[in-house]
Design a protein around this motif. Structure first.
Motif, PDB file in Angstrom:
ATOM      1  N   LEU A  40     -29.680   3.423   7.671  1.00  0.00           N
ATOM      2  CA  LEU A  40     -30.345   2.459   6.789  1.00  0.00           C
ATOM      3  C   LEU A  40     -31.846   2.570   7.009  1.00  0.00           C
ATOM      4  O   LEU A  40     -32.407   2.006   7.951  1.00  0.00           O
ATOM      5  N   LEU A  41     -32.518   3.309   6.120  1.00  0.00           N
ATOM      6  CA  LEU A  41     -33.941   3.599   6.277  1.00  0.00           C
ATOM      7  C   LEU A  41     -34.820   2.445   5.811  1.00  0.00           C
ATOM      8  O   LEU A  41     -35.894   2.212   6.362  1.00  0.00           O
ATOM      9  N   ALA A  42     -34.378   1.742   4.772  1.00  0.00           N
ATOM     10  CA  ALA A  42     -35.157   0.622   4.226  1.00  0.00           C
ATOM     11  C   ALA A  42     -34.234  -0.254   3.394  1.00  0.00           C
ATOM     12  O   ALA A  42     -33.213   0.206   2.871  1.00  0.00           O
ATOM     13  N   GLY A  43     -34.607  -1.524   3.277  1.00  0.00           N
ATOM     14  CA  GLY A  43     -33.843  -2.433   2.432  1.00  0.00           C
ATOM     15  C   GLY A  43     -32.660  -3.036   3.161  1.00  0.00           C
ATOM     16  O   GLY A  43     -32.727  -3.331   4.363  1.00  0.00           O
ATOM     17  N   THR A  44     -31.555  -3.197   2.440  1.00  0.00           N
ATOM     18  CA  THR A  44     -30.379  -3.848   3.005  1.00  0.00           C
ATOM     19  C   THR A  44     -29.118  -3.065   2.670  1.00  0.00           C
ATOM     20  O   THR A  44     -29.054  -2.334   1.675  1.00  0.00           O
ATOM     21  N   TYR A  45     -28.123  -3.226   3.529  1.00  0.00           N
ATOM     22  CA  TYR A  45     -26.767  -2.755   3.245  1.00  0.00           C
ATOM     23  C   TYR A  45     -25.809  -3.776   3.835  1.00  0.00           C
ATOM     24  O   TYR A  45     -25.797  -3.983   5.047  1.00  0.00           O
ATOM     25  N   LYS A  46     -25.064  -4.451   2.956  1.00  0.00           N
ATOM     26  CA  LYS A  46     -24.189  -5.549   3.365  1.00  0.00           C
ATOM     27  C   LYS A  46     -25.007  -6.539   4.203  1.00  0.00           C
ATOM     28  O   LYS A  46     -26.000  -7.054   3.724  1.00  0.00           O
ATOM     29  N   ASP A  47     -24.607  -6.786   5.453  1.00  0.00           N
ATOM     30  CA  ASP A  47     -25.336  -7.756   6.269  1.00  0.00           C
ATOM     31  C   ASP A  47     -26.442  -7.112   7.097  1.00  0.00           C
ATOM     32  O   ASP A  47     -27.128  -7.807   7.862  1.00  0.00           O
ATOM     33  N   TYR A  48     -26.624  -5.815   6.958  1.00  0.00           N
ATOM     34  CA  TYR A  48     -27.649  -5.106   7.722  1.00  0.00           C
ATOM     35  C   TYR A  48     -28.980  -5.160   6.974  1.00  0.00           C
ATOM     36  O   TYR A  48     -29.021  -5.052   5.748  1.00  0.00           O
ATOM     37  N   LYS A  49     -30.076  -5.292   7.736  1.00  0.00           N
ATOM     38  CA  LYS A  49     -31.400  -5.355   7.127  1.00  0.00           C
ATOM     39  C   LYS A  49     -32.337  -4.386   7.846  1.00  0.00           C
ATOM     40  O   LYS A  49     -32.288  -4.251   9.064  1.00  0.00           O
ATOM     41  N   ALA A  50     -33.200  -3.744   7.068  1.00  0.00           N
ATOM     42  CA  ALA A  50     -34.204  -2.835   7.607  1.00  0.00           C
ATOM     43  C   ALA A  50     -35.561  -3.223   7.021  1.00  0.00           C
ATOM     44  O   ALA A  50     -35.719  -4.318   6.464  1.00  0.00           O
ATOM     45  N   HIS A  51     -36.534  -2.330   7.141  1.00  0.00           N
ATOM     46  CA  HIS A  51     -37.861  -2.617   6.592  1.00  0.00           C
ATOM     47  C   HIS A  51     -37.765  -2.932   5.099  1.00  0.00           C
ATOM     48  O   HIS A  51     -37.053  -2.248   4.348  1.00  0.00           O
ATOM     49  N   ASN A  65     -33.763  -0.016  -1.513  1.00  0.00           N
ATOM     50  CA  ASN A  65     -32.697   0.266  -0.563  1.00  0.00           C
ATOM     51  C   ASN A  65     -32.623   1.781  -0.439  1.00  0.00           C
ATOM     52  O   ASN A  65     -32.421   2.485  -1.435  1.00  0.00           O
ATOM     53  N   TYR A  66     -32.780   2.272   0.772  1.00  0.00           N
ATOM     54  CA  TYR A  66     -32.889   3.709   1.009  1.00  0.00           C
ATOM     55  C   TYR A  66     -31.872   4.072   2.079  1.00  0.00           C
ATOM     56  O   TYR A  66     -31.985   3.647   3.234  1.00  0.00           O
ATOM     57  N   TYR A  67     -30.874   4.862   1.680  1.00  0.00           N
ATOM     58  CA  TYR A  67     -29.778   5.214   2.565  1.00  0.00           C
ATOM     59  C   TYR A  67     -29.726   6.727   2.777  1.00  0.00           C
ATOM     60  O   TYR A  67     -29.832   7.499   1.821  1.00  0.00           O
ATOM     61  N   ASP A  68     -29.520   7.132   4.027  1.00  0.00           N
ATOM     62  CA  ASP A  68     -29.212   8.516   4.363  1.00  0.00           C
ATOM     63  C   ASP A  68     -27.732   8.538   4.739  1.00  0.00           C
ATOM     64  O   ASP A  68     -27.344   8.089   5.822  1.00  0.00           O
ATOM     65  N   ILE A  69     -26.897   9.063   3.826  1.00  0.00           N
ATOM     66  CA  ILE A  69     -25.442   8.972   3.957  1.00  0.00           C
ATOM     67  C   ILE A  69     -24.873  10.327   4.365  1.00  0.00           C
ATOM     68  O   ILE A  69     -25.085  11.331   3.685  1.00  0.00           O
TER      69      ILE A  69
END
Length: 284
Positions: free
Chosen positions: A152-163, A171-175
């Motif tokens: 999780l590079l930035a933004g949110t994913y479910k309950d996770y939060k980043a910059h 929302n920036y994801y490296d999947i």
């Protein structure tokens, strides 16, 4: 409703900066489709001669640059007085706002692998105060999913939060997905969503997408990704389309020709920088 691919853009070889070899994926011709992401450059080399020339001091106005290095190192210096480096797995986020000069030097490493995005600034925030942010590995969560993981590079994913970006949501994801693994990403139906196959082919919305290819997705509330043979590394970016006019000249992106003309006039008469420290950015 599942998202489908509405546009795909395969990257092509290019040279920028002082002689950096890279893959240019998005640019002037893709602005409307991939709004608000203006540019995407990809770096992938094990030959230092391809990139160590770096990017000497140059101006920006009207955009945010978001650089993610999965492998390698980049050293940043700017007219705000920042001198900083990112390395394996880290992100640098710079809002050029009203105007900044910066340089990016790229020291030799076993491999450089990553991307730089240009994220457009809303018209009302084009002349905002410039800022720089280092996002280190200690701020980036690795989230386990079936058959892989998400950084999780930035933004949110479910309950996770980043910059969180200050100007546009991103929302920036490296999947990372193993071969054959399937992952369903929930999305807001009207978000602007794109994916980029950083390493390896991948199956995106049911279609095989070659490595180093960007795809824009239709509206919808889910995006289905699958790992291809050998596994896949897919970057996914979710933001909000601006639907504003774009006038782009080199490193400067504004909304009108007059604003662009003024920016280049200010560069000529040394009034471009509105916020700076009293230092010489060309000195070490």
């Amino acid at each position: 409703m599942e998202r489908i691919i509405v546009k795909r853009v395969k990257g092509s070889k290019a040279i920028d900066g002082a002689g950096v070899h890279l893959t240019r994926v998005l640019g002037n011709a893709t602005v409307e489709t991939f709004d608000p992401i203006l540019m995407l450059d990809s770096f992938d080399s094990t030959n230092p001669d391809d990139y160590t020339a770096g990017f000497p001091m140059h101006p920006h106005r009207g955009i945010e640059t978001v650089t993610y290095l999965y492998k390698g190192k980049m050293v940043h210096k700017d007219t705000l007085g920042n001198e900083d480096s990112i390395s394996d797995g880290e992100v640098q986020w710079m809002n050029s706002g009203s105007g900044i000069l910066h340089e990016e030097q790229v020291p030799a490493s076993p491999r450089i692998l990553g991307v730089q995005l240009w994220l457009n600034l809303p018209q009302k925030e084009k002349m905002s105060q410039p800022t720089y942010r280092h996002i280190g590995n200690d701020e980036i969560e690795d989230i386990q999913i079936e058959g892989g993981f998400i950084r999780l590079l930035a933004g949110t994913y479910k309950d996770y939060k980043a910059h969180q970006g200050d100007h546009l949501p991103l929302n920036y994801y490296d999947i990372h997905l193993d071969a054959g693994a399937e992952f369903v990403l929930d999305t807001k139906a009207d978000d602007s969503v794109m994916a980029f196959t950083l390493l390896g082919d991948a199956v995106v919305a049911g279609e095989t997408v070659e490595a180093k290819t960007a795809v824009k997705l239709s509206d919808g509330d889910t995006l289905v990704l699958q790992g291809a043979e050998g596994g896949s590394q897919i970057l996914v970016m979710q933001s909000k389309a601006l639907h504003e006019p774009v006038v782009w000249g080199g490193p400067i992106v504004m909304n009108t020709n007059e604003e662009l003309r003024q920016a280049f006039e200010e560069l000529q008469n040394n009034t471009f920088i509105k916020d700076r420290l009293d230092f010489d950015p060309h000195k070490g």
